[in-house]
Design an enzyme around this catalytic site. Structure first.
Site, PDB file in Angstrom:
ATOM      1  CD  GLU A  20       2.742   2.213   4.144  1.00 48.83           C
ATOM      2  OE1 GLU A  20       1.433   2.010   4.164  1.00 48.83           O
ATOM      3  OE2 GLU A  20       3.151   3.200   3.316  1.00 48.83           O
TER       4      GLU A  20
ATOM      5  CD  GLU B  97       3.034   3.751  -0.672  1.00 52.11           C
ATOM      6  OE1 GLU B  97       2.964   4.748  -0.019  1.00 52.11           O
ATOM      7  OE2 GLU B  97       2.336   3.099  -1.031  1.00 52.11           O
TER       8      GLU B  97
END
Ligand code: AHR
Length: 522
Positions: free
Chosen positions: A201, A325
Site C-alpha cells: 500500500e 488482501e
C-alpha cells in the site's frame, strides 16, 4: 422441462463450443451449463493463500506461543493451528504485513531472542513488538504448514540494500556476509522464497507515494533483488486499492519492458456502511447481509478493470494479478482493542468467501495469487484462538470445501439465475464456478445468497458422461450463525443430499443462505 433440457444438452453436444456463447437465449432461469470438455486455464493454487501480519493476536498468541508455552507447540508454533492449516492445504502465506511490513527491519528479528530489538508497532496500537517471531520462525511456520513463503519487503522506511540483503540471507548458498550471518543463526541451507512484494500500500501507509514515484522506486528496489542458488523470485509490485486503474496503467507502462515485476497486487475490503461505521460481525439485519454481498461482488468488476489494462500491455498474460488482501472488515468485537481488528465470523462470511473464491477461479487467466485478510484472530479469519482454545470459523470451512479447485482446470460454465432483490437493488442469487481435476473429477462450487429462498438449479453436464454426484453443504438456520468457544461447531459442513444426476442432468436444490461443493465422477 426435462424435454427442453434434453434438447438443450443434445444441441450443446452436437454444436459444442460454438453454441456456448449463444446458449443464454435458450436457457431457462436457474440453469447452469457445464461442458466437461471445454476447459479454461489452470486455477493457480495460490489463489487460496492467506495473510499473517504482526497485528493484534494474529502472530502472537494466534500462531506463536514460544517454545516454553504450555500450549502444545513445535518450536514455538501452535500445533492445533498448524494441523488446522494443513487440512485446508494453504498454498502460500504472506508476512509480515500489511502496513507493518513498511516499518519492519528484518535484522531486528534474527539472532538470539534475548538480543533482538524491541520496537513499537506504530501501525497497530503502539504495542511492544519484541521480535521473537522473525525470519527463521516464519520460514519454520511455512515448512510446518507445507506452504510457499510470500514475504513483503519494506519500501516505506527501508533501503534497497536492506531488501536486497534479506533476499540474499534467505536464499543464497554462496559465501557472503549475509549467508555467514544466517549460518551463525543456525540455518545452514538457504530457503526457497517464491513470492516477494516490493512494498505494501505504498499509496498509503507504505509512504503515501504517487504511482509515478512508486514505479521508479519499485524499479530501483527490484533491480537488486537477486535470484540466488536456483531460487526464482516472483516479484509483486504494489498495485492500487480497488478500482484505481490509473495506478495500474502507470505501473504496467513502467514495469513492463524490463520485467521488473511478475505480479501486481490489489487490495479490496468490504465495509458494509463505509469506513466510519462498518457494522457488527454478528448482529446485522438483511440490509447489511445484502449490502455485504453486493459489495463483495464488486471485486469481479474491479478485476475486470485491471485485466483490461494489463491485457493491453501484456496480452500473453505473463504478469499476474495478486489480490493479496481481501475480505469483510467490521467493527471490532465489543470490549476488544480497536487496533487489534478482532472480529467474529458468521455464515455471512462463509458466503463472502465463496463469492470471492468463485470470482478468482473464473479469472484464473490473470488472478494468480490471492490472500484472505487475515489468517488468525484478525479481520475475516479462518481461525480464532483464546488461550489454549482454538475454533474454526465458517470461512475456514469454505476454504476446506473449495481446496478441490487448486491446480484444477477451470471449466467455462455459464449460468442464468434469478435475482436476489432487496429494497431497490438486486444481485444474482447464485454464485458458481467449476473445475476439472487431473483425475477427471468435476467440482462445482455454489452459493445461494438469498437468505429466505431455496433455489433449484438444473445443470446439463455435456461433453462427457458423468454418473455420480456427492457433495457437502454449509448452512445454518440463522443468517448470523457463528462458531464460538462455547459452541464451536454451530456452523460446519455436512454431507449434501439435495442433488441428483440423471441422464447427464444435474439437479441441485440449493438451500437458502448456503454454500455447496459438488463432486462429479464417471
Ligand atoms: O489487513 C489490515 C491492513 O489493511 C493492512 O495492514 C493494510 O495493508 C491494509 O490497509
Amino acid at each position: 422441462m426435462k424435454k427442453i433440457i434434453t434438447v438443450l444438452s443434445i444441441f450443446l453436444l452436437l454444436t459444442g463450443v460454438e453454441a456456448f456463447a449463444q446458449k443464454q437465449n435458450i436457457l431457462t432461469n436457474n440453469q447452469l451449463v457445464i461442458i466437461a470438455n471445454h476447459t479454461g486455464p489452470v486455477i493457480s493454487k495460490d489463489i487460496y493463500g492467506h495473510f499473517s501480519e504482526h497485528l493484534g493476536a494474529c502472530i502472537y498468541g494466534g500462531i506463536w506461543v514460544g517454545e516454553d508455552s504450555k500450549i502444545p507447540n513445535t518450536d514455538g508454533i501452535r500445533n492445533d493451528v498448524i494441523n488446522a492449516l494443513r487440512d485446508i492445504k494453504i498454498p502460500n502465506l504472506r508476512w509480515p504485513g500489511g502496513c507493518f511490513a513498511d516499518t519492519y527491519h528484518w535484522k531486528d528479528g534474527i539472532g538470539p531472542k534475548e538480543k533482538r530489538a524491541s520496537i513499537v508497532n506504530t501501525n497497530w496500537g503502539g504495542v511492544t513488538e519484541d521480535n521473537s517471531f522473525g525470519t527463521h520462525e516464519f520460514m519454520k511456520l511455512t515448512e510446518l504448514i507445507g506452504c510457499e513463503a510470500y514475504i513483503n519487503g519494506n519500501v516505506g522506511t527501508g533501503t534497497p540494500r536492506e531488501m536486497a540483503e534479506w533476499i540474499e540471507y534467505l536464499t543464497s548458498d554462496a559465501e557472503s556476509p549475509m549467508t555467514i550471518l544466517r549460518k551463525q543463526n543456525g540455518r545452514k541451507d538457504p530457503w526457497k522464497v517464491k513470492y516477494f512484494a516490493i512494498g505494501n500500500e505504498n499509496w498509503g501507509c507504505g509512504g503515501n507515494m504517487t504511482a509515478e514515484f512508486y514505479a521508479n522506486v519499485m524499479k530501483q528496489y527490484s533491480t537488486y533483488l537477486g535470484n540466488y542458488s536456483g531460487n526464482q523470485l516472483y516479484k509483486v509490485a504494489c498495485g492500487p486499492y480497488g478500482a484505481d486503474v490509473k495506478w495500474t496503467e502507470t505501473l504496467m507502462k513502467e514495469g513492463w519492458t524490463r520485467g521488473m515485476f511478475q505480479g501486481m497486487s490489489i487490495h479490496y475490503y468490504t465495509w458494509v456502511d463505509g469506513w466510519s461505521y462498518r457494522g457488527s460481525a454478528t448482529k446485522f439485519n438483511e440490509r447489511e447481509w445484502f449490502e455485504t454481498f453486493r459489495l463483495n461482488l464488486e471485486i469481479g468488476n474491479i478485476i475486470k478493470g485491471h485485466k483490461a489494462i494489463m491485457d493491453r500491455y501484456d496480452p500473453d498474460k505473463t504478469k499476474g494479478l495478486v489480490v493479496d488482501e481481501w475480505g469483510n472488515w467490521y467493527n471490532v468485537e465489543p470490549g476488544t482493542n480497536e487496533n487489534f481488528l478482532y472480529q467474529q465470523n458468521s455464515l455471512r462470511d462463509a458466503i463472502t468467501a465463496a463469492i470471492h473464491l468463485n470470482i478468482f477461479n473464473l479469472n484464473a487467466d490473470r488472478v494468480k495469487v490471492a490472500n484472505l485478510a487475515q489468517m488468525v484472530n484478525v479481520l475475516q479469519s479462518v481461525i480464532l484462538t483464546n488461550g489454549d482454545k482454538m475454533i474454526l470459523t465458517p470461512t475456514y470451512h469454505v476454504f476446506r470445501m473449495f481446496k478441490v479447485h487448486q491446480e484444477a482446470q477451470l471449466l467455462n460454465i455459464d449460468i442464468k439465475c434469478e435475482d436476489y432483490a432487496f429494497s431497490d437493488k438486486k444481485i444474482p442469487a447464485i454464485s458458481a464456478s467449476a473445475s476439472i481435476d487431473k483425475e477427471g473429477k468435476i467440482h462445482i462450487s455454489l452459493a445461494n445468497l438469498n437468505p429466505k429462498k431455496d433455489i433449484t438449479i438444473t445443470c446439463p453436464v455435456v461433453g462427457d458422461n458423468y454418473s455420480k454426484v456427492t457433495g457437502e453443504v454449509l448452512t445454518a438456520s440463522e443468517m448470523n450463525a457463528f462458531n464460538s468457544f462455547e459452541n464451536p461447531e454451530a456452523v460446519k459442513p455436512v454431507s449434501f443430499n439435495g442433488c441428483k444426476l440423471n441422464g447427464g442432468i444435474l439437479t441441485i436444490n440449493m438451500p437458502s443462505k448456503s454454500v455447496v461443493v459438488l463432486e462429479l465422477t464417471k
